[in-house]
Design a protein around this motif. Structure first.
Motif, PDB file in Angstrom:
ATOM      1  N   THR A  57     -31.348  23.010  38.332  1.00 24.46           N
ATOM      2  CA  THR A  57     -30.771  21.994  39.116  1.00 24.46           C
ATOM      3  C   THR A  57     -31.404  21.449  40.089  1.00 24.46           C
ATOM      4  OG1 THR A  57     -29.815  23.912  40.270  1.00 24.46           O
ATOM      5  CG2 THR A  57     -28.608  23.260  38.710  1.00 24.46           C
ATOM      6  N   LEU A  58     -32.513  22.061  40.759  1.00 25.32           N
ATOM      7  CA  LEU A  58     -33.380  21.683  41.891  1.00 25.32           C
ATOM      8  C   LEU A  58     -33.967  20.326  41.521  1.00 25.32           C
ATOM      9  CD1 LEU A  58     -34.995  25.261  43.341  1.00 25.32           C
ATOM     10  CD2 LEU A  58     -33.119  23.506  44.363  1.00 25.32           C
ATOM     11  N   PRO A  59     -34.246  19.464  42.370  1.00 24.92           N
ATOM     12  CA  PRO A  59     -34.971  18.103  42.371  1.00 24.92           C
ATOM     13  C   PRO A  59     -36.255  18.592  41.968  1.00 24.92           C
ATOM     14  CG  PRO A  59     -33.442  18.077  44.282  1.00 24.92           C
ATOM     15  CD  PRO A  59     -33.466  19.452  43.858  1.00 24.92           C
ATOM     16  N   PHE A  60     -36.800  17.328  41.185  1.00 25.20           N
ATOM     17  CA  PHE A  60     -38.269  17.322  40.799  1.00 25.20           C
ATOM     18  C   PHE A  60     -39.065  17.315  42.184  1.00 25.20           C
ATOM     19  CE2 PHE A  60     -36.943  15.796  36.795  1.00 25.20           C
ATOM     20  CZ  PHE A  60     -36.828  16.875  36.043  1.00 25.20           C
ATOM     21  N   GLY A  61     -40.266  18.056  42.473  1.00 26.31           N
ATOM     22  CA  GLY A  61     -40.936  17.974  43.596  1.00 26.31           C
ATOM     23  C   GLY A  61     -40.539  19.185  44.560  1.00 26.31           C
ATOM     24  N   THR A  62     -39.544  19.821  44.287  1.00 26.30           N
ATOM     25  CA  THR A  62     -38.942  20.899  45.342  1.00 26.30           C
ATOM     26  C   THR A  62     -40.262  21.881  45.154  1.00 26.30           C
ATOM     27  OG1 THR A  62     -36.690  20.121  44.915  1.00 26.30           O
ATOM     28  CG2 THR A  62     -37.203  22.384  46.109  1.00 26.30           C
ATOM     29  N   LEU A  63     -40.482  22.234  46.480  1.00 30.29           N
ATOM     30  CA  LEU A  63     -41.467  23.331  46.598  1.00 30.29           C
ATOM     31  C   LEU A  63     -40.525  24.601  46.733  1.00 30.29           C
ATOM     32  CD1 LEU A  63     -44.307  24.614  46.877  1.00 30.29           C
ATOM     33  CD2 LEU A  63     -43.965  24.131  49.522  1.00 30.29           C
ATOM     34  N   ILE A  64     -40.791  25.515  45.965  1.00 34.85           N
ATOM     35  CA  ILE A  64     -40.018  26.695  45.972  1.00 34.85           C
ATOM     36  C   ILE A  64     -40.713  28.112  46.264  1.00 34.85           C
ATOM     37  CG2 ILE A  64     -37.986  25.986  45.037  1.00 34.85           C
ATOM     38  CD1 ILE A  64     -38.880  27.461  42.276  1.00 34.85           C
ATOM     39  N   ARG A  65     -40.492  29.301  46.666  1.00 33.68           N
ATOM     40  CA  ARG A  65     -41.080  30.438  46.651  1.00 33.68           C
ATOM     41  C   ARG A  65     -40.383  31.250  45.694  1.00 33.68           C
ATOM     42  NH1 ARG A  65     -42.893  32.598  52.236  1.00 33.68           N
ATOM     43  NH2 ARG A  65     -44.591  31.337  51.590  1.00 33.68           N
ATOM     44  N   VAL A  66     -41.337  31.993  44.788  1.00 32.57           N
ATOM     45  CA  VAL A  66     -40.836  32.806  43.788  1.00 32.57           C
ATOM     46  C   VAL A  66     -41.291  34.086  44.107  1.00 32.57           C
ATOM     47  CG1 VAL A  66     -40.577  33.463  41.322  1.00 32.57           C
ATOM     48  CG2 VAL A  66     -40.532  30.891  41.984  1.00 32.57           C
TER      49      VAL A  66
END
Length: 123
Positions: A57-66
């Motif tokens: 669901t997150l928009p493309f280009g979103t920076l996430i920390r896993v």
């Protein structure tokens, strides 16, 4: 068949987030593609040695920390694809990210996903 934990969310305790912010927590896995393929859902070429992820669901280009909750290791990756398409899983990561998270042997580990930066909405 192995039973997996279901997806749930926990309240955010990060100071920069609002009290209503929730971070998904659940199983994460290594992207199965071990070779480059023509294109991801965002149109970019998938390369296992880049720091990328797939999220439904997150928009493309979103920076996430896993964050791997078993060992505390974390990586910052960019969402470039859609997935995982297995019920209950919350994120797929590239091979390079999986190596840094130390999940190559396990394949699936419990992770927490935190949004660090959303893409520029003016595009």
């Amino acid at each position: 068949m192995r039973q997996h934990t279901q997806r749930y969310q926990k309240p955010c305790d990060e100071p920069r987030c609002s009290a209503r912010c929730l971070h998904p927590e659940g199983p994460g896995l290594v992207l199965r593609q071990q070779i480059c393929r023509p294109a991801t859902a965002s149109g970019t070429i998938y390369r296992p040695n880049e720091m990328t992820a797939a999220h439904l669901t997150l928009p493309f280009g979103t920076l996430i920390r896993v964050t791997n909750t078993r060992n505390g290791r974390f990586v910052d990756v960019t969402v470039t694809d859609r997935g995982p398409h297995t019920k209950g899983y919350i994120v797929d990561v590239s091979r390079r990210a999986a190596v840094q998270l130390d999940i190559i042997e396990a394949g699936v580990v419990p992770v927490v996903v935190t949004v660090l930066k959303r893409p520029d909405s003016s595009r």
